[in-house]
Design a protein around this motif. Structure first.
Motif: not given
Length: 348
Positions: A154-158
């Motif tokens: 989620r850190a990378l995508t969102a």
């Protein structure tokens, strides 16, 4: 039932017998198949993140539903499941907006209550929080998804909005950092891995990192990252949870870059001196990443199913429940191996 418990901060957790958990209304009891040994558990054990004592740690889990509470609609005994480490209440406006990972009434196994270093664990708001596991995903691998891997995803995508061809800097190549390296490579990014450990850097290289930075070499880390990336990373993660690392992550960004704080910054380390002059002048973004809600798991699981992500490669050691306490205490020291330690409750 069996559980690994400690009665005081810093006391070596030991295997003992404790009463079985009561199934909550709206929740379930899960028979644990496997559970990860995470640095977040270590923070609680060391007193950085207070928990009620005596305490059973563990929050990265996979297993089988053993009991279903009143009002649960979507789950039955025998279902194979995992769960985010943050369980939303499912009833508040934050949860209604889909942001269960920051629910103000959240529960966390292994923090707000007894965790998964045990044969059985109680989980709340099952219809909001449980994630069904595909048949091809074994419990040991699934246990690696619940905290470090999902948080990095989620850190990378969102938050990071990482795109193919961009530069990603990963500061700290423990469980979360190596997860971020793998995910970044799968998303088509070019990855710089930063650590002080040759073992960790070698693991990052094997996962596909394009460049490595030895943070103990004496060269300022941010300067090394900017040089390797031709002006700075588009996205940078502090997966170590240290003030100096957070500052280096921000300073290593290119203009309009995005820093995501993944590693916990607790107590005296909670307020690092971030260079807000650069944040303003270069229009940098600073984000926190606190796990991932259950409804966001399908995109990650789809990448696991089609082979783009292989979290099994991140598992460095598998131990029986009786060794979970020693594995948690071992996080005091530099790891002898790279990757995640997972407790397999089926082992004798």
């Amino acid at each position: 039932m069996r559980a690994v418990r400690y009665d005081a901060v810093g006391q070596l957790p030991r295997l003992t017998d404790v009463p079985e958990p009561v199934c909550p209304d709206g929740g379930v009891v899960v028979r644990v198949g496997a559970t990860g040994v995470c640095r977040s558990d270590w923070h609680a054990w060391r007193g950085h993140d207070p928990v009620a004592l005596p305490h059973v740690p563990g929050h990265e889990l996979a297993g089988t539903v053993a009991e279903v509470g009143a009002g649960v609609r979507g789950w039955r005994v025998g279902d194979r499941v995992t769960v985010p480490f943050v369980c939303g209440c499912g009833a508040c406006p934050t949860c209604a907006a889909g942001d269960q990972q920051v629910c103000p009434h959240q529960t966390q196994p292994g923090f707000t209550g007894p965790g998964s270093f045990a044969d059985l664990v109680a989980l709340h708001a099952a219809d909001t929080n449980l994630v069904g596991l595909p048949d091809g995903l074994d419990d040991v691998t699934a246990a690696a998804l619940g905290c470090r891997f999902a948080t990095a995803f989620r850190a990378l995508t969102a938050h990071g909005g990482l795109r193919a061809g961009q530069w990603l800097a990963v500061h700290g190549c423990g469980g979360a950092g190596l997860s971020a390296v793998m995910i970044g490579v799968a998303l088509g990014a070019r990855v710089v891995a930063v650590d002080v450990s040759p073992v960790a850097l070698d693991a990052a290289h094997r996962l596909g990192a394009d460049a490595l930075v030895d943070a103990s070499s004496g060269t300022p880390v941010a300067e090394a990252v900017r040089e390797l990336t031709g002006g700075g990373a588009h996205v940078s993660l502090d997966c170590a949870g240290h003030p100096d690392v957070a500052v280096a992550s921000v300073r290593g960004l290119r203009r309009r870059g995005r820093h995501v704080q993944v590693g916990l910054l607790l107590g005296a380390r909670s307020t690092p001196p971030l260079p807000m002059d650069l944040v303003v002048a270069h229009e940098l973004s600073v984000h926190g990443s606190h796990g991932m809600a259950a409804h966001e798991y399908p995109a990650m699981l789809a990448m696991v199913a089609d082979g783009r992500l292989d979290p099994a490669r991140l598992v460095g050691s598998v131990v029986p429940l009786g060794e979970a306490g020693a594995a948690l205490a071992a996080l005091d020291d530099a790891p002898a191996h790279a990757g995640l330690t997972v407790v397999d409750l089926r082992l004798p």
